[in-house]
Write a protein that holds these residues in place. Structure first.
Motif, PDB file in Angstrom:
ATOM      1  N   MET A  20      70.836 122.010  20.390  1.00 54.25           N
ATOM      2  CA  MET A  20      70.952 122.966  19.284  1.00 54.25           C
ATOM      3  C   MET A  20      72.015 124.037  19.576  1.00 54.25           C
ATOM      4  O   MET A  20      72.868 124.325  18.737  1.00 54.25           O
ATOM      5  N   LEU A  21      71.966 124.620  20.752  1.00 59.77           N
ATOM      6  CA  LEU A  21      72.942 125.661  21.086  1.00 59.77           C
ATOM      7  C   LEU A  21      74.309 125.052  21.402  1.00 59.77           C
ATOM      8  O   LEU A  21      75.333 125.511  20.894  1.00 59.77           O
TER       9      LEU A  21
ATOM     10  N   ASP B   1      76.587 115.572  27.746  1.00 56.07           N
ATOM     11  CA  ASP B   1      75.125 115.558  27.536  1.00 56.07           C
ATOM     12  C   ASP B   1      74.596 114.208  28.010  1.00 56.07           C
ATOM     13  O   ASP B   1      75.372 113.295  28.328  1.00 56.07           O
TER      14      ASP B   1
ATOM     15  N   THR C  81      63.352 121.259  27.128  1.00 51.50           N
ATOM     16  CA  THR C  81      62.997 122.381  26.248  1.00 51.50           C
ATOM     17  C   THR C  81      61.680 122.198  25.495  1.00 51.50           C
ATOM     18  O   THR C  81      61.313 123.073  24.710  1.00 51.50           O
TER      19      THR C  81
ATOM     20  N   TYR D 243      56.840 125.689  31.240  1.00 54.46           N
ATOM     21  CA  TYR D 243      58.259 125.773  30.861  1.00 54.46           C
ATOM     22  C   TYR D 243      58.865 127.072  31.402  1.00 54.46           C
ATOM     23  O   TYR D 243      59.931 127.073  32.012  1.00 54.46           O
TER      24      TYR D 243
ATOM     25  N   LYS E  67      61.934 127.521  34.076  1.00 55.63           N
ATOM     26  CA  LYS E  67      63.173 128.235  33.746  1.00 55.63           C
ATOM     27  C   LYS E  67      63.416 129.395  34.724  1.00 55.63           C
ATOM     28  O   LYS E  67      64.556 129.674  35.093  1.00 55.63           O
TER      29      LYS E  67
END
Ligand SMILES: NC(=O)c1ccc[n+]([C@@H]2O[C@H](COP(=O)([O-])OP(=O)(O)OC[C@H]3O[C@@H](n4cnc5c(N)ncnc54)[C@H](OP(=O)(O)O)[C@@H]3O)[C@@H](O)[C@H]2O)c1
Length: 278
Positions: free
Chosen positions: A13-14, A33, A62, A125, A129
């Protein structure tokens, strides 16, 4: 000659909103990717960094709820692989921009989070991170970490897309009113990333569109903007138990990054209205 930037996780998305902003900014962009690039493979890292001056790491595991069951898989991508990226970047003198999250915090603070607040993740998550942030810091490479939150954009699953999809059916929609943050457009994040690269800012920064709202208020805003028939009612997080607990307070204090940016960060309502129109 233009600077060479490699984007990792470029189809996410980003990443997919970042590439055009950097190309527009005059950079030469390599977009990588899965499946051709895997962050956890050292050989892929070496290849990705060769010839680059800057690398932006948008690659991540994610899926917040899946991370509870697949912690090892989430940690591999979000934790040690980021440290390996840092070591490879240090060897080659590459500047690293790494994207992190508000989920490193527990959300119990009663004011917006500043960069110096101590992290204390409450889900798998968030722990993975935070491990990535720390591994990158330990690697000794030249880097900046940008924490973002409540992202939405044209590609990928996100809260805004889910609300639009459900609100179109006209059904009653219960949305949690006890999680507060700022929905933030990936296109606006991309502009902030470009500024950090241009000014070679190092350290830790928080970015979000300006202002705050609960998820319920955001849902109501979306339905109003799109004139959707949905009946939206507030509820508590406890009414919708999910495998991963979400922080109640995701608010960021963005004063530090604001000082780097040429223009004031725009309100979430302005960004979201433009996104919905587009
Ligand atoms: N979305 C949010 O609300 C949010 C909030 C705070 C922070 N962030 C952070 O923002 C950054 C960008 O996320 P996003 O929103 O763009 O998520 P996204 O759409 O899921 O993008 C992540 C990209 O990374 C790829 N990827 C996963 N594992 C990989 C691996 N081993 N090697 C290489 N690429 C891999 C994914 O590919 P596949 O799709 O094929 O798995 C995907 O293209 C991440 O660091 C994320 O933690 C996101």
């Amino acid at each position: 000659m233009s600077e060479a930037i490699t984007i990792l996780g470029a189809r996410g998305m980003l990443g997919s909103d970042l590439a055009p902003v950097l190309i527009q900014g005059g950079y030469s962009v390599q977009a990588l990717d899965l499946p051709e690039f895997d962050l956890t493979k050292p050989k892929h890292l070496a290849h990705a960094l060769d010839g680059a001056q800057v690398v932006v790491n948008c690659a991540a595991f994610t899926n917040v709820d899946q991370a509870e069951k697949q912690f090892a898989a989430a940690l591999a991508v979000n934790g040690p692989a980021v440290g390996a990226l840092g070591l490879a970047a240090r060897e080659r003198g590459v500047f690293v921009v790494h994207i992190s999250t508000d989920f490193v915090f527990d959300g119990r603070l009663e004011r917006p989070y500043v960069e110096t607040d101590p992290p204390n993740p409450i889900n798998a998550y968030g722990r993975s991170k935070l491990e990535g942030e720390r591994a990158l810091q330990r690697s000794g490479c030249s880097h900046v970490i940008l924490r973002v939150q409540w992202s939405y954009g044209r590609h990928g699953a996100n809260f805004v897309a889910k609300i639009v999809e459900r609100a179109r059916t006209g059904a009653e929609l219960k949305v949690v009113a006890d999680q507060v943050g700022a929905p933030t457009w990936t296109a606006d994040m991309a502009g902030a990333i470009e500024s950090l690269i241009r000014h070679r800012r190092e350290g830790l920064y928080h970015f979000a569109n300006a202002g705050y709202a609960s998820r319920f208020e955001v849902a109501r805003f979306i339905a109003q903007e799109l004139n959707l028939p949905a009946r939206i009612t507030p509820c508590a997080s406890a009414a919708f138990p999910t495998p991963a607990t979400r922080p109640k307070n995701s608010r960021f204090n963005t004063a530090r990054i604001q000082a780097v940016l040429a223009a004031p960060i725009r309100p979430w309502q302005e960004a979201l209205a433009e996104f919905l129109r587009s």
